[in-house]
Scaffold this active site. Structure first.
Site, PDB file in Angstrom:
ATOM      1  N   GLU A 281       0.756  -1.241  -0.246  1.00 55.19           N
ATOM      2  CA  GLU A 281       0.025   0.217   0.098  1.00 55.19           C
ATOM      3  C   GLU A 281       0.720   1.650  -0.031  1.00 55.19           C
ATOM      4  OE1 GLU A 281      -3.573  -0.153  -0.598  1.00 55.19           O
ATOM      5  OE2 GLU A 281      -2.863  -2.234  -0.727  1.00 55.19           O
ATOM      6  N   TRP A 284       1.983   1.277  -3.383  1.00 57.24           N
ATOM      7  CA  TRP A 284       0.740   2.541  -4.605  1.00 57.24           C
ATOM      8  C   TRP A 284       0.808   4.141  -3.761  1.00 57.24           C
ATOM      9  CZ3 TRP A 284      -3.066   1.651  -7.988  1.00 57.24           C
ATOM     10  CH2 TRP A 284      -3.701   0.670  -7.555  1.00 57.24           C
ATOM     11  N   TRP A 313     -21.250  13.875 -17.604  1.00 50.16           N
ATOM     12  CA  TRP A 313     -22.114  13.550 -16.509  1.00 50.16           C
ATOM     13  C   TRP A 313     -23.400  14.484 -16.274  1.00 50.16           C
ATOM     14  CZ3 TRP A 313     -18.721  10.420 -14.238  1.00 50.16           C
ATOM     15  CH2 TRP A 313     -17.702  10.151 -14.551  1.00 50.16           C
ATOM     16  N   ASN A 348     -10.573   2.278   3.076  1.00 49.09           N
ATOM     17  CA  ASN A 348     -10.016   2.490   2.356  1.00 49.09           C
ATOM     18  C   ASN A 348     -11.799   1.852   1.161  1.00 49.09           C
ATOM     19  OD1 ASN A 348      -8.727   2.909  -0.421  1.00 49.09           O
ATOM     20  ND2 ASN A 348      -8.107   0.424  -0.564  1.00 49.09           N
ATOM     21  N   TRP A 366     -16.681  12.981 -11.053  1.00 46.56           N
ATOM     22  CA  TRP A 366     -15.993  12.861  -9.809  1.00 46.56           C
ATOM     23  C   TRP A 366     -15.412  13.337  -9.466  1.00 46.56           C
ATOM     24  CZ3 TRP A 366     -10.987  13.688 -10.890  1.00 46.56           C
ATOM     25  CH2 TRP A 366     -10.028  13.845 -11.646  1.00 46.56           C
ATOM     26  N   TRP A 389     -10.033   8.888  -7.004  1.00 50.05           N
ATOM     27  CA  TRP A 389     -10.796   9.026  -7.576  1.00 50.05           C
ATOM     28  C   TRP A 389     -11.455   8.716  -8.996  1.00 50.05           C
ATOM     29  CZ3 TRP A 389     -15.987  10.579  -6.505  1.00 50.05           C
ATOM     30  CH2 TRP A 389     -16.023  10.956  -4.787  1.00 50.05           C
TER      31      TRP A 389
HETATM   32  P1  FAD Z   1      -3.632   1.319   5.115  1.00 47.74           P
HETATM   33  O1  FAD Z   1      -4.574   0.572   4.812  1.00 47.74           O
HETATM   34  O2  FAD Z   1      -2.694   0.987   6.810  1.00 47.74           O
HETATM   35  O3  FAD Z   1      -2.233   1.828   4.586  1.00 47.74           O
HETATM   36  C1  FAD Z   1      -0.677   2.782   4.921  1.00 47.74           C
HETATM   37  C2  FAD Z   1      -0.461   3.426   3.769  1.00 47.74           C
HETATM   38  O4  FAD Z   1      -0.788   3.623   2.774  1.00 47.74           O
HETATM   39  C3  FAD Z   1      -1.740   4.928   4.492  1.00 47.74           C
HETATM   40  O5  FAD Z   1      -1.996   5.119   5.660  1.00 47.74           O
HETATM   41  C4  FAD Z   1      -1.364   5.399   2.865  1.00 47.74           C
HETATM   42  O6  FAD Z   1      -0.323   6.359   3.226  1.00 47.74           O
HETATM   43  C5  FAD Z   1      -0.954   4.173   1.912  1.00 47.74           C
HETATM   44  N1  FAD Z   1      -2.292   3.516   1.067  1.00 47.74           N
HETATM   45  C6  FAD Z   1      -2.834   3.002   1.517  1.00 47.74           C
HETATM   46  N2  FAD Z   1      -3.780   2.535  -0.396  1.00 47.74           N
HETATM   47  C7  FAD Z   1      -3.809   3.527  -0.588  1.00 47.74           C
HETATM   48  C8  FAD Z   1      -4.457   3.945  -1.671  1.00 47.74           C
HETATM   49  N3  FAD Z   1      -5.641   2.889  -2.350  1.00 47.74           N
HETATM   50  N4  FAD Z   1      -3.824   4.904  -3.010  1.00 47.74           N
HETATM   51  C9  FAD Z   1      -2.953   5.824  -2.214  1.00 47.74           C
HETATM   52  N5  FAD Z   1      -2.068   5.060  -0.983  1.00 47.74           N
HETATM   53  C10 FAD Z   1      -2.127   4.273  -0.130  1.00 47.74           C
HETATM   54  N6  FAD Z   1      -5.341   8.225   0.931  1.00 47.74           N
HETATM   55  C11 FAD Z   1      -4.683   9.751   1.486  1.00 47.74           C
HETATM   56  O7  FAD Z   1      -3.726   9.267   1.925  1.00 47.74           O
HETATM   57  N7  FAD Z   1      -5.112  10.581   1.362  1.00 47.74           N
HETATM   58  C12 FAD Z   1      -6.106  10.639   0.360  1.00 47.74           C
HETATM   59  O8  FAD Z   1      -6.573  11.633   0.455  1.00 47.74           O
HETATM   60  C13 FAD Z   1      -7.175   9.432  -0.257  1.00 47.74           C
HETATM   61  N8  FAD Z   1      -7.772   9.555  -1.233  1.00 47.74           N
HETATM   62  C14 FAD Z   1      -8.635   8.293  -0.822  1.00 47.74           C
HETATM   63  C15 FAD Z   1      -9.596   8.545  -2.035  1.00 47.74           C
HETATM   64  C16 FAD Z   1     -10.461   7.629  -2.061  1.00 47.74           C
HETATM   65  C17 FAD Z   1     -11.864   7.867  -3.129  1.00 47.74           C
HETATM   66  C18 FAD Z   1      -9.837   6.376  -2.820  1.00 47.74           C
HETATM   67  C19 FAD Z   1     -10.518   5.368  -3.179  1.00 47.74           C
HETATM   68  C20 FAD Z   1      -8.915   6.359  -1.821  1.00 47.74           C
HETATM   69  C21 FAD Z   1      -8.545   7.331  -1.281  1.00 47.74           C
HETATM   70  N9  FAD Z   1      -6.924   7.929  -0.539  1.00 47.74           N
HETATM   71  C22 FAD Z   1      -5.949   8.512   0.123  1.00 47.74           C
HETATM   72  C23 FAD Z   1      -6.423   6.075  -0.480  1.00 47.74           C
HETATM   73  C24 FAD Z   1      -6.490   5.040   1.103  1.00 47.74           C
HETATM   74  O9  FAD Z   1      -8.112   5.458   1.223  1.00 47.74           O
HETATM   75  C25 FAD Z   1      -6.507   5.815   2.060  1.00 47.74           C
HETATM   76  O10 FAD Z   1      -4.843   6.054   2.578  1.00 47.74           O
HETATM   77  C26 FAD Z   1      -6.640   4.892   3.226  1.00 47.74           C
HETATM   78  O11 FAD Z   1      -7.231   4.746   3.457  1.00 47.74           O
HETATM   79  C27 FAD Z   1      -5.281   5.253   5.024  1.00 47.74           C
HETATM   80  O12 FAD Z   1      -5.998   4.448   5.357  1.00 47.74           O
HETATM   81  P2  FAD Z   1      -4.804   3.150   6.369  1.00 47.74           P
HETATM   82  O13 FAD Z   1      -3.915   4.507   6.738  1.00 47.74           O
HETATM   83  O14 FAD Z   1      -5.097   2.876   7.741  1.00 47.74           O
HETATM   84  O15 FAD Z   1      -4.009   2.646   5.228  1.00 47.74           O
END
Ligand code: FAD
Length: 473
Positions: A281, A284, A313, A348, A366, A389
């Site tokens: 992640e 990502w 849209w 997420n 979006w 998004w």
């Molecule tokens: P964990 O699952 O513990 O993951 C660890 C870290 O990995 C996260 O803290 C984050 O830095 C990174 N990460 C995890 N999943 C993703 C992902 N899909 N894409 C990029 N990085 C990721 N993340 C943000 O940090 N800021 C946002 O503004 C943001 N907006 C989002 C909008 C949408 C529509 C979607 C689908 C995802 C978005 N994310 C965003 C990615 C992700 O949802 C969050 O990082 C995650 O939910 C944060 O929770 P966590 O720290 O418990 O993640």
């Protein structure tokens, strides 16, 4: 003072493993600067929750810097255009011979930094932008054709293949320096301007590198190995909730990945399935930062896939309001939107479900959802938010194929199988049997006061399919 180094902090609010700070401290005594730019942040849709967290993070940083005898100078600017003058003025005032900062990748921040670099070059003061937020600077990882990756899996493979030790090496924390004759500015009052909403209770997200480090340790000790199995279930504390700390640099990705390796026999790609899934992640996150740097059009609010520019849209303000307020009549969507508004954070799985509901079921642009998320998220990060998004709307890199449209009811059955998350955020549905919480009948909606669905899943799905099919690819 000879060789005085100035470090400009932005979204890297830590003294531990901070490349710009460590490099500066190796060269001479250090002063630190933070430019508070609330009007500019608001123009980029950052809301009160994130701005408040940001300012609390600066206050925590001030304490850590003070322990190193590094004074923090804080100035307010209205727009990024004022950054070069504000920084030069401080450099001249204190006789700094060099400026250091860690690079940021969205277009507006890169333009700001380029203007600062030009101004410092012109003034004959050294300036260095450091690679800190990512293992590879954008442009370092390229496809066989020499182009930036636009698909995650090959990017991640190349990321692992080319990883050399130095990329994830932690930098030495600077030792306390001899006290300078420069005083830190008094801590400014953190009051947000009237234009800002009231932020959430600060105790939900305590700021600072110590809190971030503690959360990382607790996550890896108690939940890291279960991450792969639990990460998709919003009723479980299955993810790290470190995103706000990573977004504002109170924690570095290197600290996270080093901690994974030390728990996983030195590995990131093999070994414990939970730990490696979590490390993935973080890749990502880096992928989306590279996308933001390599494809500046996304910072201009354009879709990554040009042919989706013509998508029809719908203008549907009532539908948009219902989505924002958690009144769509689809319990998982509504529970998630209430979590966002009340916590400044959303799981997420639910970010994917709600983003897809807005862009597919309601066929609303979006970009409206992207901005709404930014205004509420405490972890709002342009690159990840835009990437998520555009994924959900099928306009981006690696996008979900347009015909793969989540059914919010079956998503609830799979990922909230006991209906606990729904019952928590929609207490009116808690008295219902678990199965009914996923999609109550009309009579149950009448009895509980829960709203009717604003669209029919099947019809809305078809409308989205037709809209996408009518695009010429
Ligand atoms: P964990 O699952 O513990 O993951 C660890 C870290 O990995 C996260 O803290 C984050 O830095 C990174 N990460 C995890 N999943 C993703 C992902 N899909 N894409 C990029 N990085 C990721 N993340 C943000 O940090 N800021 C946002 O503004 C943001 N907006 C989002 C909008 C949408 C529509 C979607 C689908 C995802 C978005 N994310 C965003 C990615 C992700 O949802 C969050 O990082 C995650 O939910 C944060 O929770 P966590 O720290 O418990 O993640």
């Amino acid at each position: 003072m000879s060789d005085l180094q100035m470090v400009w902090f932005r979204s890297d609010l830590r003294t531990l493993d901070n490349r710009a700070l460590s490099a500066a401290a190796e060269r001479g005594p250090v002063i630190a600067v933070f430019l508070t730019s609330i009007p500019q942040w608001q123009r980029h849709d950052h809301g009160a929750n994130k701005i408040d967290f940001w300012l609390r993070g600066v206050a925590a940083l001030r304490e850590h810097l003070s322990g190193l005898n590094i004074p923090l100078l804080q100035r307010r600017i209205e727009t990024y255009d004022e950054a070069p003058d504000a920084l030069l003025k401080l450099a001249h005032q204190h006789g700094a011979t060099a400026l250091h900062f860690n690079r940021e990748y969205p277009l507006n921040e890169r333009r700001r930094d380029a203007a600062v670099e030009r101004a410092f070059h012109d003034a004959g003061i050294a300036v260095t932008g450091h690679t800190d937020a990512v293992a590879y600077a954008p442009g370092e990882l390229l496809t066989g054709k020499g182009e930036p990756y636009s698909v995650f899996t090959p990017f991640a493979k190349a990321w692992h293949r080319q990883l050399e030790g130095h990329r994830l090496a932690l930098t030495h924390a600077p030792a306390p320096q001899t006290r300078l004759a420069i005083e830190a500015d008094p801590a400014p009052s953190r009051e947000l301007p009237d234009a800002c909403d009231t932020p959430l209770d600060a105790s939900r997200w305590p700021a600072g590198q110590e809190e971030a480090g503690d959360r990382l340790e607790r996550f890896l000790r108690f939940r890291g190995r279960h991450y792969r199995r639990q990460r998709d279930f919003p009723a479980l504390p299955g993810t790290s909730e470190l995103s706000p700390y990573l977004a504002l640099g109170m924690l570095s990705h290197r600290q996270c990945l080093q901690a994974v390796m030390s728990d996983n026999d030195g590995h990131l790609a093999d070994g414990d399935a939970g730990l490696t899934a979590w490390a993935n992640e973080l890749i990502w996150r880096e992928f989306y930062l590279h996308i933001a740097a390599s494809f500046p059009d996304i910072s201009r609010h354009r879709p990554f896939q040009p042919h989706t520019r013509d998508l029809a849209w719908r203008d549907d303000d009532a539908g948009f309001r219902a989505w924002c307020e958690g009144r769509t009549g689809y319990p998982l969507v509504d529970a998630a939107m209430r979590q966002l508004v009340q916590c400044g954070w959303m799981h997420n799985r639910l970010r994917m479900v709600t983003a897809m509901f807005l862009s597919k079921h309601l066929l609303i642009d979006w970009r409206r959802g992207e901005a709404f998320f930014m205004r509420h998220l405490v972890d709002g990060d342009f690159a990840s938010n835009n990437g998520g998004w555009q994924w959900a709307a099928s306009t981006g890199t690696d996008a979900a194929p347009y015909f793969r449209i989540f059914n919010p009811t079956t998503q609830a059955e799979r990922f909230d199988p006991e209906g606990r998350f729904i019952a928590h955020w929609l207490p009116e549905l808690a008295p219902l049997a678990v199965k009914s919480r996923f999609f109550p009948s009309e009579a149950q909606r009448r009895d509980t006061g829960y709203t009717l669905p604003i669209v029919d899943h099947k019809a809305a799905r078809q409308r989205a399919l037709d809209a996408f099919k009518s695009l010429s690819s």
